[in-house]
Each structure stands twice: as C-alpha cells, then as structure tokens.
Design an enzyme around this catalytic site. Structure first.
Site, short mmCIF file in Angstrom:
data_model
loop_
_atom_site.label_atom_id
_atom_site.label_comp_id
_atom_site.label_asym_id
_atom_site.label_seq_id
_atom_site.Cartn_x
_atom_site.Cartn_y
_atom_site.Cartn_z
N HIS A 369 0.76 -1.14 -0.09
CA HIS A 369 -0.16 -0.08 0.00
C HIS A 369 0.91 1.17 0.15
O HIS A 369 0.30 2.30 0.22
CB HIS A 369 -1.04 0.05 1.11
CG HIS A 369 -2.10 -0.96 1.19
ND1 HIS A 369 -3.20 -0.48 0.69
CD2 HIS A 369 -2.16 -2.35 1.66
CE1 HIS A 369 -4.10 -1.71 0.81
NE2 HIS A 369 -3.36 -2.74 1.32
N LYS A 560 -7.89 14.12 4.63
CA LYS A 560 -7.34 13.09 4.61
C LYS A 560 -6.22 13.33 5.52
O LYS A 560 -6.02 14.20 6.33
CB LYS A 560 -6.41 13.12 3.41
CG LYS A 560 -5.74 14.30 2.70
CD LYS A 560 -5.02 14.11 1.47
CE LYS A 560 -5.93 14.09 0.32
NZ LYS A 560 -6.02 12.87 -0.38
N ARG A 561 -5.44 12.05 5.92
CA ARG A 561 -4.38 12.23 6.97
C ARG A 561 -3.66 13.43 6.63
O ARG A 561 -3.30 13.82 5.41
CB ARG A 561 -3.69 11.19 7.29
CG ARG A 561 -4.32 10.06 7.89
CD ARG A 561 -4.75 10.21 9.18
NE ARG A 561 -3.58 10.27 10.22
CZ ARG A 561 -3.25 9.45 10.98
NH1 ARG A 561 -4.13 8.32 11.17
NH2 ARG A 561 -2.11 9.37 11.86
N LYS A 566 1.19 14.73 1.21
CA LYS A 566 0.03 15.12 0.73
C LYS A 566 -0.08 16.56 0.41
O LYS A 566 -1.15 16.94 -0.17
CB LYS A 566 -1.16 14.65 1.88
CG LYS A 566 -1.01 13.04 1.84
CD LYS A 566 -2.19 12.54 2.97
CE LYS A 566 -2.23 11.04 3.25
NZ LYS A 566 -2.74 10.07 2.14
N THR A 668 -8.22 7.20 -1.89
CA THR A 668 -9.50 6.64 -2.09
C THR A 668 -10.49 7.70 -1.86
O THR A 668 -11.78 7.56 -2.28
CB THR A 668 -9.86 5.40 -1.03
OG1 THR A 668 -9.23 5.91 0.07
CG2 THR A 668 -9.33 4.10 -1.75
N LYS A 672 -14.44 9.01 -3.75
CA LYS A 672 -15.38 9.48 -3.07
C LYS A 672 -15.99 10.49 -3.43
O LYS A 672 -17.19 10.78 -3.57
CB LYS A 672 -15.22 9.34 -1.67
CG LYS A 672 -14.96 7.90 -0.98
CD LYS A 672 -14.64 7.90 0.41
CE LYS A 672 -13.64 6.66 0.70
NZ LYS A 672 -12.90 6.80 1.91
C1 AZC Z 1 -2.69 3.99 2.05
C2 AZC Z 1 -2.20 4.89 0.95
O1 AZC Z 1 -1.23 5.71 1.28
C3 AZC Z 1 -3.24 5.31 -0.01
O2 AZC Z 1 -2.52 5.82 -1.08
C4 AZC Z 1 -4.05 3.99 -0.34
O3 AZC Z 1 -5.12 4.69 -1.02
C5 AZC Z 1 -4.54 3.20 0.62
O4 AZC Z 1 -3.42 2.80 1.62
C6 AZC Z 1 -5.30 2.01 0.30
O5 AZC Z 1 -4.71 1.33 -0.64
N1 AZC Z 1 -1.58 3.58 2.93
C7 AZC Z 1 -1.77 3.44 4.41
O6 AZC Z 1 -2.85 3.85 4.71
N2 AZC Z 1 -0.70 2.82 5.05
C8 AZC Z 1 0.21 2.03 4.74
C9 AZC Z 1 1.15 1.59 5.86
O7 AZC Z 1 0.41 2.19 3.53
#
Ligand code: AZC
Length: 839
Positions: A369, A560-561, A566, A668, A672
């Site tokens: 991820h 978002k975080r 970002k 994601t 949305k």
């Molecule tokens: C996140 C990614 O930063 C994001 O881009 C992606 O959409 C999401 O996963 C789902 O795939 N990653 C995380 O939240 N955390 C880690 C440890 O990868």
C-alpha cells in the site's frame, strides 16, 4: 441470489405490519435488554434498543451464511488486516437490509428521531485512514458479491484517537468506542485460542523416531474472537468480521495474591490485555515498537489457528488448505503469518518443510500500500528473536533456501543476494517484512496502475525480475453503498429516479447519466442537490459565533491524514496568495471560496502538527478580516473520521488530490469525491491518473510534475530557494507566514515549516506551486460558469464505474483468489414454536 422486495398489492399492509413489529421490537429491547422504562431511557438506550432490533433481523441470514461456510465445499477469503475502519454500523445495515424506510417510520412513530439515533453511534475507528477504510469497503463488496469471507483483525479497546483543536493545535483524546456498549458484536469465548511469546526452542525425537522442533514460550495469552456480521446489499450473504481481543489465561495468580502481592497478581493480566489495548496512530511511519510486533503476531496467530480449525472441521488434514482458504495480507502488518503458518504446519501438524512451503505459498497473497521508505516495516532481528524465537529460525531457513535459488539464478552476483535477502545486514540486522511477504506469497499487488508500475520498476524490481508473473495491479475502489446511498441520499434519489437503481450494485450503469448533461431540468436538479448538501453544513456552523459559511461559494475540500507528502501546505500557500491578492485588489474577479480541511496528524509527527496549527492560524486571520468577508473562508473540521466523511464528500465542489507524483499509492478519497459530483484538482499520482483517464482530461484539473519530471528534477539537483527568489507571488505568501502575519508577529512559530520548504522541500511543494496556482485560477473561471461546471460534475460521477470496490473485489477474485460467489439460501428458517430440543 437476490432477495426480492415485496411488490404485490399487499405491500402496504406488509409495511404497516412490519412497522408495528419493529415498534414492538424497540419497546421489548428497551424493557428486557436495557431494563428501563421509556420515560427513563437515555438516547443511548434508544440507540441500543433500535440496533438490537435491527440486529435480530440479520440473524437468520447470519446463521445461514455461517452454516453455508461449514457445509459447502466453498473457498473462503481470509482478509488479514491490522486495521478495519468500519464506520458506524446502524445506518449501513439499514441500507443493506433495505430496512431504512420502515425503521425510520417505526422510530418516528415511537416518538424518536432516526437521525439522532443514527448519529449517536460511536464509530469503531479501528484504523488510521486509507488502508483500514479500504479493508472496510472490501468487506462490504465481498458480502454484496456473495463471496464467503472472514475479515480478521484486532479488537482495539481504544481505536483512533479523537482530535480536538485547542488554540489551533491538535490535541489527542482517548477514543472510548466500546464505552456505550457495542450491539453489533458477538463474543465467542468458547472459541478462544492460545498465543505464546518469548521463551526458547528445543529439538526432540518423537515416538516415531522423527527429529522435531518445539517452541516453549515464556508467556501465553488467550485470544478471544468477537464477531461482527457484515451484510451484503440486498442479498442473504452475511460475512464475518472476526476481531481478536487479548485476555490473560487466568485472571489472578492466587499464590501471589495470598502472600500479599496484589500488584504481582494482577501484573500478568494487565500485561496480557495490553496487547489489544490501543491502535498505533501512525500511518505510513514505521516505529519498531515491541508491543506493535506483539499485536501483529497475536492477531495473525489467532487467525491462522482459527482457519486451520475451520478447515479441519471439514477435512482430515491440511493438504488442501489452499483450496479452502485464500489469505490476503493487507500490507506487511500481517506478514508474520508466513512463518507462523510454517510453524503450525511443521511443528504442530508434522508436515515436511517442502510440503508446508507448498501449502503456505499457495495460500498467501500480499498487497503493498505504500512506496514511502519510512513506512516499510523492518523488525530488529534481536527483538524478533526474543519475542518469537521459533519464527526467527523459520525466517532464516526460508531466507537460506531463497538465497540459494538466487545464487543459482544469478551466479556471482553478490549484490543481488544482499538486496533481496530477507535480512538487511547493512548495519544493525533487520527482518524486511516486505521481502518475507513477497517470498511467501503466490501473488503480489499494488493498488493503482502507477503504483504497481513503480513497484515493478523500483521498490520490488528484483522480485519482479525473478517472478515476472507474480506482480499484478488491482486498483482500489470504494463502496457506493456507504459513499453514495448512505451519505448522499439526495443525489442517490435523483440518480435512481433518472436511471433506476441498478447502479448501486453495478456502478458502470452510472454511464446512463451522461446524456442527461443536455437535459437542463436534470442539471438544475443536480445543482440543487449540491446546494442543499452545502446548506446542511452551513447550517451546522451557523449557530456558532464563528464565521457563517456562504453556500454559494466554491467549496474546496482537502480531507485526509495530514502528511507532508499530501501537501496540505501547498493548498495553504495558494490560500495565502489568494488572500494577499484580494487584499491588494478588492476587484479581483474570483468566485468566493470556502476552503475546508480535515485530518489527523500522527501524535509524534511534529511537522504535520505544525501544518494543522498553520491552517488554523491562517483561518483565524482570514475569517475575521472584513476585507475578504464572504469571499474567502477557511474551516478546519476537527476529528475527521468516517462519520464526518459522510457529510463532507457530498458537499464538495472541488476535491484536492495534490500529493507529489509518485508518493500516494492510490488514494480513495479522490474516488469518493468524484462519485459525489466534485471535480478534482490533482497531480498525476496514484489513482488520480486513472480517474482522469476515465473522466477525460477536459473534466479534470491537472497540474504539477509527473513522476518522470520529479525524477529528472531530483537528479538535476533541486533547489527550492531559486524558485522562491524567482516567484513574486510565492515569495509574498511565504513571507507573510514567516514574518508572523498569522502568528501575532511571532516569527519563530512557523520557522521549522518555512525552513523545511526553503532549504529541503522534500516533497517539492515549491516546484509545483506555480502550476497549482494557475490551475486554481482556471478552476475559479470554470466555476463562474455553473452550466459548464455542472456538466463536468455529472460526467465525473457518470464515469466512476471503475472505482466501485465491487470491481476491485471482482478483480481480486479472478486474478488472485480464484474464488466464486456462493449465494446463501435461507434453509434454517424460524425458531420452532415450542422451543428447541437441545441435542
Ligand atoms: C494507504 C495509501 O497511502 C493510500 O494511497 C491508499 O489509497 C491506501 O493505503 C489504500 O490502499 N496506505 C496506508 O494507509 N498505510 C500504509 C502503511 O501503507
């Protein structure tokens, strides 16, 4: 098999019968379960009474689904994830069951307010952000597509912290989601499993003369499963979310207690229960804490033992385990499952290494991820060996056999051996969990086309070269049930009235909206929906003494975080620049804008916390400046979570997806927003690339460098100061911040942020600044032509078919898991009139 709704002429009578039954159900639960009279009941009592009544309506499907798993020769997906960010259950269950209208009428007729009851739920925030929320969307789609699945994770007593803003700063408060009582889970104490840690290993000869290994752990804890039903949309299938909670094997050591060592007596219990106490709130930042490794091992071992038990319930041995279970590793957090399953197969079930390895590698698949190096998990060999001595031995053996293979494949290439080894030996020795996951899995996937390409060419290039067929892409998706039907009922109604409701389970059907861009009446209704959604949020804030938001403004949203990659600070620089321009030129022809931010910073991430402070500081000054009144407003919404997301995605005009290209694996939120008719301003990063492809370039506001340009600039030597010196607008914005304009003259407060931008700028904010500002200018111009804007928005929503998590799950089923739908029939019907005769 889809459940049919009653459409006969008796449906009205059925409806009113059901409503009567539901009302009786609430009263009954209030009386017998909550033990209160209605006049003494709290809102929480009402919430619980309604939830228990709804839960009862799921039971028949739930029990039939579980029976189907046990009876049939079906393949089950085991989704292993340290996080499941489910969001509130009640509302979603009502929608998936098709009971929303009836229950809300029953609730109203009981003198209560359905919205108030739904809003009362404390959401289970058992995840940080993207990764955990993706797991939740996938569970919804798995059930809806009638794929048997069990989500395995951790029942954190404290989930993601609650965020408050105090004097502009983030403050973290403990989340007490379980405090009001959780009506959605079933504790299955009799299905507890035992989990060891520490200790040593020993060799011994068994009764048949075989040499074996035994792990003698120093400590044991019990893992107790708590099951939450996950129902599909209008189908009988109900899947399982099985979350594990740690308990001490015994509650007290009475010897210690009797000799007066009360502390000692409870110590063990407390230590055991610490394991599942709290979610680590760091997303994409690996910290290497021992307790975190224990959490991972704990839930993985519980889950693997559980799957083995389920399998052995139907089959005499584990030979065909990969035919019964496809196990997905959601990032590397559960990667310790590879040596754990080897241990179970070899030490407990006495398989040979080769047989065990064959079973393991046919069972697991791994999703990556993130590309951020600081997120990649690597555990110190010392720590891992201390906590899990047997697993370290197994990891060494896996590695030794793997490296033999590499040496044969690439004779004389010592560098590739060093690079691919599971053990990083460049300094202190570490176990690289991504390598372990890659080697132990039959499939590896990235989460968007671009991300997978970068994995193939960079992060996992050696593995890709070795096994060219192992790496595939499965682009992320989100569930339209929660993110449209539930959160944007006005839009859902409008769409269904125009094209029918087939889109809810086949999002490609939204394409039928496209011709409607030429239907002025439809466009007007579309605008009206967006306007009313915006009014809702304005109404929420209008009673405060703070700024009153203008629903006619362009709502520009970044939620978002909070993370430097970002680039919330890029957004801020544009805002400050716009503020500065408006102050100097009140006649500037730009539409009024409301900038909305939301997101949590990891508690130890100083720079992210400073960004939050800066957003709030700029907001304070701008919102109270009469010169820009009604033209520029900034709102930081505290405690962004799933519930707040329900409110924000539907009311956005503009979606900010502005990460540096190559950093956001997928995103994601971008999906949305688009589904709900927001236009995107974004870089060619993550799934933005595919969103733009789908909606067509003319319906997407693109800016900034692509990955190649980023790479070139880095190679050429990037110097942010040159850009600062050459760009007057940028300089003015940065200087305003640096000179203390937003900090009561304090020039030190934001210095770390300014210095980072001027002297390092690791995420190339300055390099993309001009392109961003120009693109924002274009956004403003298009927004001033509402007809054009609305057409673009409709086209965005209409072309979101690809980004339904139903499509993602269908891809996983076909490419990775090789599983098929198993529609559940309601064989087990109702309870017998005269009760059971227990066997
Ligand atoms: C996140 C990614 O930063 C994001 O881009 C992606 O959409 C999401 O996963 C789902 O795939 N990653 C995380 O939240 N955390 C880690 C440890 O990868």
């Amino acid at each position: 098999m889809t459940r049919t709704n009653t459409t006969d002429c008796n449906s009205h009578t059925n409806d009113s019968n059901n409503i009567k039954k539901l009302k009786r159900g609430f009263a009954y639960k209030l009386f017998y379960q909550q033990g209160v009279w209605p006049q003494n009941a709290s809102l929480n009592d009402y919430y619980l009474a309604v939830s228990y009544t709804v839960r009862d309506r799921m039971q028949k499907m739930f029990l039939n689904s579980i029976r189907a798993l046990q009876e049939k020769d079906s393949k089950i997906v085991g989704y292993l994830s340290a996080e499941f960010l489910m969001g509130p259950h009640l509302h979603n269950n009502l929608i998936n069951l098709g009971l929303y209208d009836q229950v809300s009428r029953a609730v109203e007729e009981s003198g209560l307010d359905i919205k108030q009851i739904i809003d009362h739920e404390e959401e289970p925030g058992l995840g940080n952000g993207g990764l955990g929320r993706l797991a939740a969307c996938y569970l919804d789609s798995l059930a809806t597509l009638q794929i048997p699945a069990i989500g395995y994770g951790i029942r954190y007593e404290f989930g993601m912290f609650d965020q408050e803003i105090e004097n502009g700063w983030q403050k973290e408060l403990g989340d007490r989601w379980l405090h009001p009582g959780n009506p959605w889970e079933f504790k299955k104490a009799h299905m507890a499993v035992e989990i060891g840690s520490g200790g040593y290993t020993e060799r011994y000869t068994d009764d048949h003369g075989n040499l074996r290994v035994r792990w003698v752990p120093a400590r044991m804890v019990k893992g107790i499963p708590y099951d939450t039903p996950v129902i599909g949309y209008r189908v009988n299938n109900v899947n399982l979310l099985r979350l594990w909670s740690a308990e001490a094997p015994k509650s007290f050591d009475f010897d210690d207690f009797n000799v007066g060592d009360y502390q000692g007596a409870v110590h063990e219990k407390i230590m055991a229960e610490t394991i599942t106490k709290v979610l680590y709130p760091n997303d994409e930042q690996f910290r290497g804490k021992e307790l975190r490794l224990l959490q991972q091992y704990f839930f993985v071992s519980c889950s693997m033992q559980d799957m083995v038990r389920i399998h052995l319930f139907q089959f005499p041995n584990l030979d065909n385990f990969p035919d019964k279970f496809a196990v997905q590793l959601n990032d590397t957090h559960p990667a310790i499952a590879v040596p754990e399953f080897m241990r179970l197969l070899i030490d407990v079930h006495h398989y040979s290494w080769e047989q065990a390895w064959d079973i393991v590698t046919h069972t697991f698949a791994y999703t990556n991820h993130t590309l951020l190096p600081e997120a990649l998990e690597k555990w110190s060999v010392d720590m891992l060996g201390r906590l899990l001595p047997r697993h370290l031995e197994i990891i060494y053996e896996i590695n030794s056999r793997f490296l033999d293979l590499i040496r044969i494949k690439y004779p004389g290439d010592v560098d590739v051996v060093r690079r691919m080894s599971i053990i990083d030996e460049s300094g202190e020795r570490y176990v690289r969990m991504a390598h372990l996951a890659c080697i132990g899995s039959h499939a590896i996937n990235g989460v968007a086309e671009l991300h997978t390409r970068l994995l193939k060419n960079h992060t996992l290039a050696d593995f890709h070269r070795l096994w060219p067929d192992k790496l595939t892409n499965v682009t992320n998706g989100v569930t339209p049930r929660r993110w449209m039907v539930l959160s944007n009922p006005r839009l859902a109604r409008l769409i269904s009235s125009a094209i029918g409701d087939g889109w809810i389970t086949d999002l490609y059907k939204l394409r039928k909206l496209e011709p409607l861009v030429d239907d002025p009446a439809f466009c007007e209704k579309w605008q009206q929906v967006k306007f009313e959604n915006k009014q809702d949020i304005c109404a929420m804030f209008s009673c405060d003494c703070g700024p009153v938001f203008n629903p006619y403004a362009l709502f520009d949203v970044q939620v978002k975080r909070i993370h430097e990659y970002k680039r919330q600070h890029l957004n801020l620089l544009h805002i400050v620049n716009l503020y500065h321009r408006l102050k100097n030129n009140p006649d500037l022809d730009v539409p009024p804008r409301t900038f909305i931010f939301g997101g949590k910073a990891a508690p130890g991430y100083t720079m992210a916390k400073l960004i939050i402070k800066l957003i709030n500081s700029v907001a304070d000054v701008v919102n109270s400046d009469p010169d820009v009144k009604n033209r520029l407003q900034i709102l930081f919404i505290p405690n962004f979570n799933v519930q707040i997301g329900h409110m924000l995605y539907p009311m956005a005009d503009l979606s900010e997806q502005i990460s540096l290209a190559g950093k956001e694996a997928s995103g994601t939120g971008n999906m949305k927003f688009s589904m709900n008719g927001a236009l995107t301003i974004g870089t060619l990063d993550g799934a933005n690339v595919e969103i733009r492809e789908e909606v067509a370039p003319e319906n997407f506001f693109l800016f900034g460098m692509d990955v190649n340009a980023v790479e070139d600039l880095r190679r050429a030597g990037y110097n942010p100061q040159t850009i600062y010196n050459q760009n007057e607008g940028l300089k003015a914005a940065i200087n305003l911040i640096a000179m203390g304009h937003f900090s009561h003259g304090d020039q030190e407060l934001f210095r770390p942020l300014i210095d980072s931008l001027l002297y390092h700028d690791p995420y190339m904010v300055l390099a993309d600044y001009q392109s961003y500002v120009e693109c924002q200018q274009k956004v403003g111009e298009v927004f001033q032509d509402p007809g054009r804007w609305t057409k673009m928005a409709i086209r965005n929503a209409a072309r979101m078919g690809k980004f339904s998590s139903d499509r993602s799950i269908a891809d996983y089923c076909r490419k990775v898991w090789k599983v098929k739908p198993l529609p559940v029939e309601l064989k087990l019907q109702r309870l017998p009139e005269n009760g059971f005769k227990f066997p």
